[in-house]
Design a protein around this motif. Structure first.
Motif, mmCIF file in Angstrom:
data_model
loop_
_atom_site.group_PDB
_atom_site.id
_atom_site.type_symbol
_atom_site.label_atom_id
_atom_site.label_comp_id
_atom_site.label_asym_id
_atom_site.label_seq_id
_atom_site.Cartn_x
_atom_site.Cartn_y
_atom_site.Cartn_z
ATOM 1 N N SER A 271 -7.827 -9.631 -0.772
ATOM 2 C CA SER A 271 -7.167 -8.590 0.214
ATOM 3 C C SER A 271 -5.880 -8.031 -0.687
ATOM 4 N N LEU A 272 -5.476 -8.633 -1.654
ATOM 5 C CA LEU A 272 -4.201 -8.109 -2.505
ATOM 6 C C LEU A 272 -4.778 -6.665 -3.056
ATOM 7 N N PHE A 273 -6.208 -6.738 -3.349
ATOM 8 C CA PHE A 273 -6.485 -5.465 -4.143
ATOM 9 C C PHE A 273 -6.813 -4.172 -3.180
ATOM 10 N N ARG A 274 -6.524 -4.291 -1.915
ATOM 11 C CA ARG A 274 -6.667 -3.441 -0.921
ATOM 12 C C ARG A 274 -5.236 -2.375 -0.766
ATOM 13 N N SER A 275 -4.033 -3.203 -1.601
ATOM 14 C CA SER A 275 -2.916 -2.414 -1.609
ATOM 15 C C SER A 275 -3.009 -1.632 -2.861
ATOM 16 N N ARG A 276 -2.621 -0.356 -2.684
ATOM 17 C CA ARG A 276 -2.546 0.508 -3.771
ATOM 18 C C ARG A 276 -1.425 0.217 -4.668
ATOM 19 N N ILE A 277 -0.332 -0.132 -3.989
ATOM 20 C CA ILE A 277 0.934 -0.351 -5.138
ATOM 21 C C ILE A 277 0.786 -1.585 -5.823
ATOM 22 N N PHE A 278 0.117 -2.573 -5.254
ATOM 23 C CA PHE A 278 -0.188 -3.631 -6.016
ATOM 24 C C PHE A 278 -1.355 -3.515 -7.085
ATOM 25 N N VAL A 279 -2.432 -2.468 -6.858
ATOM 26 C CA VAL A 279 -3.308 -2.459 -7.769
ATOM 27 C C VAL A 279 -2.800 -1.492 -9.147
ATOM 28 N N ASN A 280 -2.015 -0.808 -8.697
ATOM 29 C CA ASN A 280 -1.129 0.237 -9.756
ATOM 30 C C ASN A 280 -0.279 -0.558 -10.661
ATOM 31 N N THR A 282 -0.326 -3.780 -11.128
ATOM 32 C CA THR A 282 -1.161 -4.781 -11.732
ATOM 33 C C THR A 282 -1.830 -4.251 -12.930
ATOM 34 N N ALA A 283 -2.239 -2.938 -12.887
ATOM 35 C CA ALA A 283 -3.028 -2.295 -13.963
ATOM 36 C C ALA A 283 -2.155 -1.796 -15.117
ATOM 37 N N ILE A 284 -0.574 -1.641 -14.850
ATOM 38 C CA ILE A 284 0.229 -1.266 -15.892
ATOM 39 C C ILE A 284 0.505 -2.418 -16.713
ATOM 40 N N GLY A 285 0.560 -3.790 -15.603
ATOM 41 C CA GLY A 285 1.019 -4.851 -16.471
ATOM 42 C C GLY A 285 -0.322 -5.193 -17.197
ATOM 43 N N PHE A 286 -1.462 -4.977 -17.057
ATOM 44 C CA PHE A 286 -2.780 -5.203 -17.734
ATOM 45 C C PHE A 286 -2.553 -4.386 -19.218
ATOM 46 N N VAL A 287 -2.477 -3.173 -19.129
ATOM 47 C CA VAL A 287 -2.485 -2.380 -20.210
ATOM 48 C C VAL A 287 -1.336 -2.655 -21.118
ATOM 49 N N LEU A 288 -0.130 -2.839 -20.343
ATOM 50 C CA LEU A 288 1.163 -3.357 -21.462
ATOM 51 C C LEU A 288 0.799 -4.612 -21.998
ATOM 52 N N GLY A 289 0.351 -5.546 -21.397
ATOM 53 C CA GLY A 289 -0.042 -6.836 -22.196
ATOM 54 C C GLY A 289 -0.974 -6.375 -23.474
ATOM 55 N N ALA A 496 -0.806 3.377 -19.333
ATOM 56 C CA ALA A 496 0.203 2.908 -18.492
ATOM 57 C C ALA A 496 1.233 4.130 -18.012
ATOM 58 N N LEU A 497 1.681 4.766 -19.032
ATOM 59 C CA LEU A 497 2.399 6.031 -18.650
ATOM 60 C C LEU A 497 1.789 6.797 -17.492
ATOM 61 N N ILE A 498 0.319 7.130 -17.627
ATOM 62 C CA ILE A 498 -0.294 7.943 -16.437
ATOM 63 C C ILE A 498 -0.315 7.245 -15.187
ATOM 64 N N LEU A 499 -0.618 5.687 -15.345
ATOM 65 C CA LEU A 499 -0.472 5.130 -13.966
ATOM 66 C C LEU A 499 0.887 4.810 -13.485
ATOM 67 N N ALA A 500 1.944 5.224 -14.140
ATOM 68 C CA ALA A 500 3.270 4.774 -13.607
ATOM 69 C C ALA A 500 3.819 6.141 -12.848
ATOM 70 N N PHE A 502 1.988 7.460 -10.543
ATOM 71 C CA PHE A 502 1.350 7.262 -9.464
ATOM 72 C C PHE A 502 1.998 6.081 -8.508
ATOM 73 N N ILE A 503 3.044 5.179 -9.098
ATOM 74 C CA ILE A 503 3.787 4.419 -8.375
ATOM 75 C C ILE A 503 4.260 4.697 -7.150
ATOM 76 N N LYS A 504 4.164 4.103 -6.021
ATOM 77 C CA LYS A 504 4.779 4.667 -4.767
ATOM 78 C C LYS A 504 6.042 4.032 -4.401
ATOM 79 N N GLN A 505 6.825 4.575 -4.228
ATOM 80 C CA GLN A 505 8.268 4.153 -3.906
ATOM 81 C C GLN A 505 8.360 3.791 -2.307
ATOM 82 N N ILE A 506 8.555 2.448 -2.065
ATOM 83 C CA ILE A 506 8.794 2.166 -0.683
ATOM 84 C C ILE A 506 10.198 1.401 -0.656
#
Length: 558
Positions: A271-280, A282-289, A496-500, A502-506
């Motif tokens: 269910s975590l992967f239904r959150s766009r913020i979480f997925v975005n 986490t994807a940044i963390g993956f490519v950063l790693g 990572a820059l492209i994904l950043a 698209f991060i949503k501010q809440i």
């Protein structure tokens, strides 16, 4: 006169005042110091360790073994912390990490050393993930930036002290002292955590997802071995064994998804992967790693071998990188607490990191040291804008009961990226390095067999005793092998820059995890509050609700 009884007392929530928060935070700092110091102390000692133990061609496994073990246990610690509470798990992680350090110090062979590094990773992963989850438990997201500062400072200090201590130990004592030092620090960290880390323990309300844990572990291990075997000169991407490992990994991954879809309480909730913020995030963390850890793993090696710096000097040369990281980690944390805005920092950080990687592709043995320091300072500025902020974004986007699972899942994918980066780019580096060194020693008159042995046991301490042409050839071999690797890392930082963008501010939450779950309060109830008064029959029913006679006795009679 009618008698009354007080209702049976319930377990009261823990009081989370500022004093208790800082006491708990001190215990987390002790554990984080232990884990972060070990991640960096090996870097400057790595050439000496693999040279003494005869494993130059397998040196990537020194880092990969630790990262693989860390990656395997992160989701387990995160989910078990949500289910059982985090205090006992944190103490266990410190203990097993200290035992692994003792094993590494007394290793008599290269592969025994690798096994001990894996044991260290089993503990280090727990300390890292549980620290982040506990902070989210006790501090609201809107105030968490204030605590990111000390954590960033600690990471920076240990990241500078680690390479420096590693270099001093190699130059003046022995490499084993890189692990001896963990023993007293581990005991102190355990004692501090035992007395200061007062958190509630829980009883599991649902069955632990053991099947999911096993499937995830098999898939992760298969992924790391697939990349290592594929980049290995002995096997390669065309080897049937390599693709047999890939098939096993794919089967385990498919089984894991199927298990998680049916599990009552999955170790990694889908269910975590239904959150766009979480997925975005986490994807940044993956490519950063992928990009960050590969660069951090081999920069000290470049400085030590290609620039001719001693082990201690190469540790000091990491100071600009960690200084940049501390500046932006602390500064971004304070700014986020004041403004509540976080979106800009991953964007700026990714841009700075990508620019630094482009510059690092020009590294050569003739590059001035001051210029290398400027490159690393910019690299550190970028990392400090991303690392802690990504975790904050993830924790703020999920329900309080999933803080541990979300934190560990985000870190899991970052560590998967790190393991892949070190394994893939480490294989590229070491394969080319082995070939270049073979050519250097063969040109100096050694037989192919002698050249192979000399390459496998090359120790930085003997560099000055080698003939000038051989020494220059070795320096050039390291430069030609490592600098091009930064080109391979660059595309991931661009992603990572492209994904950043698209991060949503809440809005940041103003309630900590434990308060939101009803496990803690920020203030005590008013002193004049009176206990609830109930009749004797109602008190007995509360104690024995299943007794039908009591229920009948309590019913009003007409």
């Amino acid at each position: 006169m009618t008698s009354t009884l007080t209702a049976p007392p319930k377990s009261s929530p823990m009081l989370l005042d500022k004093r208790r928060i800082w006491v708990i935070f001190s215990a987390l700092l002790a554990g984080m110091l232990l884990a972060s110091l070990d991640q960096t102390i090996v870097s400057t000692a790595l050439p000496t360790i693999v040279g003494k133990l005869g494993g130059v061609e397998h040196q990537a496994w020194v880092t990969t073994a630790y990262l693989l073990a860390t990656t395997l246990v992160m989701p387990i610690y995160g989910k078990l912390g949500d289910i059982l509470g985090r205090r006992r798990l944190f103490l266990f992680a410190i203990a097993i990490f200290t035992l692994g350090s003792a094993g590494a110090a007394f290793s008599g062979s290269f592969w025994a050393f690798i096994a001990s590094r894996a044991v260290q990773g089993l503990g280090g992963g727990g300390m890292m993930i549980l620290s982040q989850a506990i902070i989210a438990d006790i501090v609201p997201a809107k105030d968490r930036g204030k605590y990111m500062g000390p954590l960033g400072a600690l990471f920076g200090i240990s990241a500078v002290a680690g390479p420096l201590l590693g270099g001093l130990f190699v130059d003046h004592l022995t490499w084993e002292w890189c692990f001896y030092i963990n023993l007293p620090i581990g005991l102190i960290a355990f004692a501090v955590a035992y007395f200061a880390l007062k958190l509630p323990n829980k009883r599991p309300e649902r069955k632990i997802d053991f099947a999911g844990i096993v499937a995830l572990s098999l898939a992760t291990t298969g992924l790391i071995f697939f990349t290592d075997f594929g980049g290995n000169a002995t096997f390669g991407w065309g080897s049937p064994i390599t693709w047999l490992i890939f098939a096993g990994m794919a089967v385990a991954a498919i089984a894991f998804v199927a298990i998680e879809r049916r599990a009552d309480d999955p170790v990694m909730p889908l269910s975590l992967f239904r959150s766009r913020i979480f997925v975005n995030a986490t994807a940044i963390g993956f490519v950063l790693g992928l990009g960050m850890f590969a660069a951090l793993a081999f920069l000290p090696t470049f400085l030590q071998m290609s620039s001719g710096a001693s082990a201690a000097a190469s540790g000091l040369l990491m100071l600009p990188l960690m200084g940049g990281l501390m500046i932006t980690a602390i500064g971004s944390g304070i700014a986020i607490s004041k403004t509540g805005k976080y979106r800009i920092y991953p964007i700026v950080g990714s841009a700075l990191t990508a620019g630094a990687l482009v510059w690092m592709t020009t590294l050569a043995a003739s590059t001035p040291i001051w210029l290398v320091c400027v490159m690393m300072f910019i690299f550190g500025l970028g990392l400090g804008c991303i690392m802690q902020v990504i975790v904050l974004i993830v924790q703020n986007s999920v329900p309080p009961q999933d803080i541990g699972a979300a934190t560990s899942t985000n870190n899991y994918f970052r560590e998967v990226g790190a393991s892949l980066g070190v394994a893939i780019f480490g294989s590229i580096f070491t394969t080319k390095l082995a070939s270049n060194l073979q050519g250097v020693f063969t040109a100096a008159g050694a037989s192919p067999e002698q050249a192979g042995k000399a390459s496998a046991s090359l120790d930085p301490s003997v560099m000055n005793s080698l003939p000038g042409p051989v020494r220059d050839g070795i320096v050039t071999a390291y430069a030609d092998s490592l600098a091009p690797v930064f080109w391979y890392l660059l595309p991931f930082m661009v992603i990572a820059l492209i994904l950043a963008f698209f991060i949503k501010q809440i809005p940041l939450s103003d309630v900590s995890g434990m308060v939101a779950r009803g496990e803690a309060v920020t203030s005590l109830p008013e002193p004049d509050a009176q206990p609830e008064e109930i009749s004797p029959a109602e008190a007995l029913i509360n104690e024995r609700p299943e007794d039908p006679r009591l229920l009948a006795a309590s019913e009003p009679r007409g």
